[in-house]
Design a protein around this motif. Structure first.
Motif, PDB file in Angstrom:
ATOM      1  N   THR A 156      36.092  41.445  37.253  1.00  0.00           N
ATOM      2  CA  THR A 156      35.592  42.818  37.377  1.00  0.00           C
ATOM      3  C   THR A 156      36.015  43.455  38.688  1.00  0.00           C
ATOM      4  O   THR A 156      36.415  44.636  38.726  1.00  0.00           O
ATOM      5  CB  THR A 156      34.051  42.835  37.263  1.00  0.00           C
ATOM      6  N   ASP A 157      35.941  42.699  39.781  1.00  0.00           N
ATOM      7  CA  ASP A 157      36.350  43.233  41.083  1.00  0.00           C
ATOM      8  C   ASP A 157      37.821  43.630  41.073  1.00  0.00           C
ATOM      9  O   ASP A 157      38.211  44.673  41.617  1.00  0.00           O
ATOM     10  CB  ASP A 157      36.105  42.189  42.179  1.00  0.00           C
ATOM     11  N   PHE A 159      39.648  44.385  38.401  1.00  0.00           N
ATOM     12  CA  PHE A 159      39.788  45.528  37.492  1.00  0.00           C
ATOM     13  C   PHE A 159      39.461  46.830  38.210  1.00  0.00           C
ATOM     14  O   PHE A 159      40.238  47.793  38.172  1.00  0.00           O
ATOM     15  CB  PHE A 159      38.884  45.326  36.286  1.00  0.00           C
ATOM     16  N   LEU A 160      38.325  46.878  38.896  1.00  0.00           N
ATOM     17  CA  LEU A 160      37.907  48.106  39.577  1.00  0.00           C
ATOM     18  C   LEU A 160      38.840  48.437  40.738  1.00  0.00           C
ATOM     19  O   LEU A 160      39.247  49.597  40.909  1.00  0.00           O
ATOM     20  CB  LEU A 160      36.468  47.958  40.080  1.00  0.00           C
ATOM     21  N   GLY A 161      39.197  47.430  41.530  1.00  0.00           N
ATOM     22  CA  GLY A 161      40.062  47.672  42.685  1.00  0.00           C
ATOM     23  C   GLY A 161      41.437  48.175  42.287  1.00  0.00           C
ATOM     24  O   GLY A 161      41.951  49.147  42.861  1.00  0.00           O
ATOM     25  N   THR A 163      42.332  49.581  39.386  1.00  0.00           N
ATOM     26  CA  THR A 163      42.245  50.877  38.723  1.00  0.00           C
ATOM     27  C   THR A 163      42.118  52.008  39.739  1.00  0.00           C
ATOM     28  O   THR A 163      42.825  53.027  39.658  1.00  0.00           O
ATOM     29  CB  THR A 163      41.051  50.918  37.751  1.00  0.00           C
ATOM     30  N   ILE A 164      41.227  51.841  40.718  1.00  0.00           N
ATOM     31  CA  ILE A 164      41.037  52.874  41.741  1.00  0.00           C
ATOM     32  C   ILE A 164      42.306  53.070  42.557  1.00  0.00           C
ATOM     33  O   ILE A 164      42.714  54.203  42.848  1.00  0.00           O
ATOM     34  CB  ILE A 164      39.846  52.498  42.655  1.00  0.00           C
ATOM     35  N   ILE A 271      43.099  53.070  33.511  1.00  0.00           N
ATOM     36  CA  ILE A 271      41.948  52.194  33.243  1.00  0.00           C
ATOM     37  C   ILE A 271      42.366  51.026  32.350  1.00  0.00           C
ATOM     38  O   ILE A 271      41.986  49.871  32.590  1.00  0.00           O
ATOM     39  CB  ILE A 271      40.803  53.004  32.594  1.00  0.00           C
ATOM     40  N   GLY A 274      44.399  48.652  34.436  1.00  0.00           N
ATOM     41  CA  GLY A 274      43.522  47.895  35.327  1.00  0.00           C
ATOM     42  C   GLY A 274      42.768  46.804  34.588  1.00  0.00           C
ATOM     43  O   GLY A 274      42.602  45.690  35.098  1.00  0.00           O
TER      44      GLY A 274
END
Length: 327
Positions: A156-157, A159-161, A163-164, A271, A274
């Motif tokens: 999850t970390d 994926f979020l990092g 994507t941003i 998204i 990511g």
């Protein structure tokens, strides 16, 4: 008729139509239909004699607005979001295929430059990717797990990092278009050189296939939409350099608005990319056939949405208008 004369002849009428369509009050169906037909006629004429001009973009936007008013329903707020991605944007993006091609060519050129530079200078890869990354990758190769970098962070970390960060790169590519497109070209060059040198690094270690079948699981969409974001920046740059019959300020306003639409279209794809990088790419032991299927499906999705679907919708709309005129 020259474009300037065509615009001068119809300017007052178009401004009246534009004001009418922006008005939130209901428009009688007969009047709305008449506006749509007349704007469609002018659009067809402009597409024939002034293709790729700002006049075509302006009339296409106004025709789309009239079309939407004709067929909107009570769930407008919900359907507006869906309609943007399924119809409004692809129809609009049809007129920016040249900028998309240019962004792709810039990226492809500098990817080759990056690979060639890495082949010519052993220190080039370290200069581009950094000593820490290169040393870590060499250690991973020695441990017989060259793609271990994709397993270090939690799913999850990561994926979020990722994507941003990718959305940030896309926004940079768009906003730097205000530098007459040169800033956008620099962002494309920067990412392309990094990709080219990265792939040569693994080629030099006889791991090209291992790296390609892994990174392109997410990279097919990620790199593609960075190029699309570059297209948005080039649209902004073109509006400044080639205002056509409009004032430079009005052309620039159109360019910002059009470029922003293109950037918005990339967010769902960033998204997806990511998600793939955070949750799927790390599965380096997956069979080759599965990795190839993911890569090919990703490529087909991008080509369909940004190339073939806009052409299909444009041709369909043109045929519908011709049938309407015949009636």
């Amino acid at each position: 008729m020259r474009e300037a004369a065509f615009v001068k002849q119809n300017k007052d009428k178009w401004l009246k139509f534009e004001s009418l369509l922006k008005n939130k009050n209901p428009i009688p169906p007969e009047q709305l239909s008449a506006v749509y037909i007349e704007v469609s006629d002018d659009l067809s004429y402009a597409q024939t004699f002034y293709p790729q001009s700002n006049t075509v973009l302006f009339l296409n936007e106004m025709a789309s607005a009239a079309h939407q008013k004709m067929y909107k329903n009570k769930k407008e707020s919900r359907n507006r979001f869906i309609g943007f991605f399924t119809e409004e944007f692809p129809l609009f993006f049809y007129h920016h295929q040249k900028q998309l091609l240019l962004a792709f060519l810039i990226f492809a050129l500098f990817a080759v430059v990056g690979a060639f530079s890495a082949a010519s200078d052993g220190a080039f890869v370290r200069g581009i990717l950094g000593d820490a990354y290169v040393n870590m990758t060499l250690e991973n190769i020695a441990n017989n797990d060259p793609m271990a970098v994709y397993k270090q962070a939690a799913e999850t970390d990561m994926f979020l990092g990722i994507t941003i960060n990718n959305i940030r790169v896309g926004l940079f590519a768009f906003t730097l278009g205000i530098l007459a497109g040169l800033g956008t070209a620099f962002i494309l060059m920067q990412n392309a050189v990094m990709l080219g040198s990265f792939q040569y690094f693994f080629y030099d270690k006889v791991l090209l296939w291992e790296s390609a079948r892994t990174i392109w699981i997410h990279g097919t969409i990620e790199i593609s939409v960075i190029i699309v974001a570059g297209c948005a920046g080039l649209v902004v740059g073109k509006s400044l350099l080639f205002p056509g019959t409009y004032s430079r300020l009005r052309s620039f306003t159109f360019g910002i608005k059009n470029g922003l639409k293109i950037v918005i279209s990339t967010i769902p794809f960033f998204i997806i990319a990511g998600f793939l990088e955070g949750f799927v790419t790390r599965l380096t032991q997956m069979p080759d056939w599965l990795a190839i299927c993911i890569i090919l499906l990703s490529l087909c999705l991008i080509l369909f949405y940004y190339v073939f679907y806009p052409i299909y919708l444009h041709n369909k709309k043109s045929n519908d208008e011709q049938q309407l005129h015949q009636v």
